[in-house]
Design a protein around this motif. Structure first.
Motif: not given
Length: 98
Positions: A12-22, A45-49
């Motif tokens: 589960e990515a922190k808010p705004g960190k999804g692209d960095e996690l990807a 990826r299942l969702s933005d986070t």
């Protein structure tokens, strides 16, 4: 080849960190390719986070080698910055393979 074991890691990515996690997961592919005992490795990826990793193995030794390898170590280094919670890592038994 008898693939009968797996690992599922939900992240589960922190808010705004999804692209960095990807981007981190995309880089993980090269590390997985170096692991002789890892039969397949998927990042998704299942969702933005919500993201995940799914790996398969032929035996318990290879699964344990992966768990003690470079990918989990790298994840541990970026987790405080990118993840909202600790990874949810589950061992799986593969029932059927095509």
């Amino acid at each position: 080849m008898t693939v009968d074991r797996g690992l599922l890691a939900l992240l589960e990515a922190k808010p705004g960190k999804g692209d960095e996690l990807a981007a981190f997961l995309e880089q993980g592919r090269a590390l997985a390719a170096e692991e002789a005992g890892t039969v397949t490795w998927y990042a998704f990826r299942l969702s933005d986070t919500t993201y995940g990793i799914f790996d398969t193995f032929e035996n318990e030794e290879d699964r344990q080698a992966h768990l003690n390898g470079r990918i989990p170590a790298a994840l541990g280094q970026v987790a405080p910055d990118l993840l909202a919670a600790d990874p949810d890592i589950r061992t799986t038994d593969i029932i059927a393979v095509k």
